[in-house]
Design an enzyme around this catalytic site. Structure first.
Site, short mmCIF file in Angstrom:
data_model
loop_
_atom_site.label_atom_id
_atom_site.label_comp_id
_atom_site.label_asym_id
_atom_site.label_seq_id
_atom_site.Cartn_x
_atom_site.Cartn_y
_atom_site.Cartn_z
N GLY A 19 0.83 -1.19 0.00
CA GLY A 19 0.00 0.00 0.00
C GLY A 19 0.87 1.24 0.00
O GLY A 19 2.01 1.22 -0.47
N CYS A 20 0.35 2.32 0.53
CA CYS A 20 1.08 3.59 0.58
C CYS A 20 2.40 3.40 1.29
O CYS A 20 2.47 2.90 2.42
CB CYS A 20 0.23 4.63 1.31
SG CYS A 20 1.10 6.18 1.59
N PHE A 21 3.49 3.80 0.65
CA PHE A 21 4.81 3.50 1.20
C PHE A 21 5.18 4.30 2.44
O PHE A 21 6.10 3.93 3.15
CB PHE A 21 5.91 3.56 0.16
CG PHE A 21 6.00 4.77 -0.75
CD1 PHE A 21 5.55 6.03 -0.38
CD2 PHE A 21 6.56 4.63 -2.00
CE1 PHE A 21 5.67 7.12 -1.23
CE2 PHE A 21 6.69 5.71 -2.86
CZ PHE A 21 6.24 6.96 -2.47
#
Length: 158
Positions: free
Chosen positions: A11-13
């Site tokens: 997902g969002c890093f």
């Protein structure tokens, strides 16, 4: 020291980087893009969902202090690996669950862990995590590095 690299997309890093960075034995984390066709992709390009890249975190760790298996435990605990191209409110192939392996040994360990988790009934849906050999890691723009830390935030939605 036994220095190794591991690369995870969950997902969002931003949140993924923070969680891995908290582990004893992690030497460094870098956020970036991997798995796509475009050279030197930018965040804006990756967010179009047309480059094929995933947002990933490259983890440099001391395997004498932190095992790859422990990194896998963290990876599977911090997101829903049954989601396809989505984590929380983020959607698109750049947010897919993916592990880029840096050796045959890592690939064997990942596949074994997925088999164990699948057999355990931990998840109601099949694990969708892709397991791919590491290719070219493109470091994300500097403002993405340690994003949450720079803003005094401790977590995001992952």
């Amino acid at each position: 020291m036994a220095i190794e690299k591991a690369t995870f997309g969950a997902g969002c890093f931003w949140g993924v980087e923070t969680r891995f960075g908290e582990l004893t034995g992690v030497i460094d984390t870098v956020v970036g893009y991997e798995g796509g066709d475009l050279e030197h992709p930018t965040y804006k390009e990756v967010c179009t969902d047309r480059t094929g890249h995933a947002e990933v975190v490259e983890v440099t760790f001391d395997n004498s202090r932190l095992s790859y298996e422990a990194l896998l435990d963290t990876f599977f605990a911090l997101h829903d690996p049954t989601q396809v191209n989505r984590q929380g409110p983020d959607y698109g192939s750049q947010y897919r669950s993916v592990i880029f392996t840096h050796s045959d040994e890592q690939a064997v360990q990942v596949r074994a862990r997925i088999a164990e988790l699948s057999a355990s009934g931990t998840y109601r849906q099949p694990i969708a995590t892709q397991v791919l050999p590491s290719t070219i890691f493109w470091k994300a723009e500097e403002y993405h590095q340690r994003y949450l830390e720079k803003r005094g935030m401790v977590a995001c939605h992952i």
